[in-house]
Design a protein around this motif. Sequence first.
Motif, PDB file in Angstrom:
ATOM      1  N   ALA A 143     -27.344  -1.699-102.597  1.00 30.31           N
ATOM      2  CA  ALA A 143     -26.390  -0.845-103.313  1.00 30.31           C
ATOM      3  C   ALA A 143     -25.034  -0.814-102.622  1.00 30.31           C
ATOM      4  CB  ALA A 143     -26.944   0.568-103.445  1.00 30.31           C
ATOM      5  N   ASP A 190     -28.699  -6.997-109.141  1.00 25.42           N
ATOM      6  CA  ASP A 190     -29.270  -6.599-110.426  1.00 25.42           C
ATOM      7  C   ASP A 190     -30.791  -6.636-110.391  1.00 25.42           C
ATOM      8  OD1 ASP A 190     -26.911  -6.049-111.799  1.00 25.42           O
ATOM      9  OD2 ASP A 190     -26.635  -8.119-112.442  1.00 25.42           O
ATOM     10  N   ASN A 193     -31.946  -3.570-108.723  1.00 21.95           N
ATOM     11  CA  ASN A 193     -31.737  -2.419-109.607  1.00 21.95           C
ATOM     12  C   ASN A 193     -32.824  -2.334-110.675  1.00 21.95           C
ATOM     13  OD1 ASN A 193     -29.460  -1.391-108.385  1.00 21.95           O
ATOM     14  ND2 ASN A 193     -28.028  -2.475-109.706  1.00 21.95           N
ATOM     15  N   GLN A 197     -35.290   0.785-111.141  1.00 21.17           N
ATOM     16  CA  GLN A 197     -35.327   1.537-112.389  1.00 21.17           C
ATOM     17  C   GLN A 197     -36.755   1.728-112.880  1.00 21.17           C
ATOM     18  OE1 GLN A 197     -32.715  -0.805-114.867  1.00 21.17           O
ATOM     19  NE2 GLN A 197     -30.951   0.499-114.465  1.00 21.17           N
TER      20      GLN A 197
END
Length: 237
Positions: A143, A190, A193, A197
């Motif tokens: 991040a 990504d 991520n 998620q």
Amino acid sequence: MYQNEQRLGATTAQSGAIFDEGLRKHMLRVYNYMGAGLLITGIVAFVIGNTPALYVPIFSSPLKWVVMLAPLAFVLFFSFKIQTMSAATAQTMFWAFCAVMGLSLASVFLVFTGASIARTFFIAATMFGATSLYGYVTKRDLAQFGSFLMMGLIGVVIASVVNIFLGSSALQFAISLIGIAVFVGLTAWDTQNIKQQYAENFDQESQQKIAVFGALSLFLNFVNIFQLLLYFTGERE
């Protein structure tokens, strides 16, 4: 006491195994969407790029600008509407986007040889696969690189627009080099991520939409890596 600890440990291990299996299926769904999308894009691009009756009316008229900008319109629509659209609508929009991207990439077959396109595709696939795998398995929090990568992305986009009017080969070289580094980094970011998620325990409908949007993100990274690599490895017709 000891038996209770054993039961707790077994329950935790079982929960972890269930989570890992769910995550594996989720990531597989994301990659399947992306792979199917790339197949659609490739077929559309190949057919149009090798059919004069189709590509001449498109790329010899102002319609080419519509074709070139249409994918951007789809991405913006996705970004603003993903929260309110259904999973089925998100999937339909994704397939439509892939077809439109194929229209946009048809020009690649007009400029570069088929052999160099295939070679570049496999190089891009190798780079993408390695960095996506890194993003999936690394314990490091990526991040911290997000804002840097997004600034790099904005810079690449602005420089690309400017170079449409300048036509500078030196600037294009820099754009391609920096752009590849940015999209490789975004691929790892990504992927992490998407993995994170899934851990947020959304309902099944939301998980489907997250999978589609994750596939879109990875799809865009791959396509951009491929296009930018063509500057170095592509052989012109």
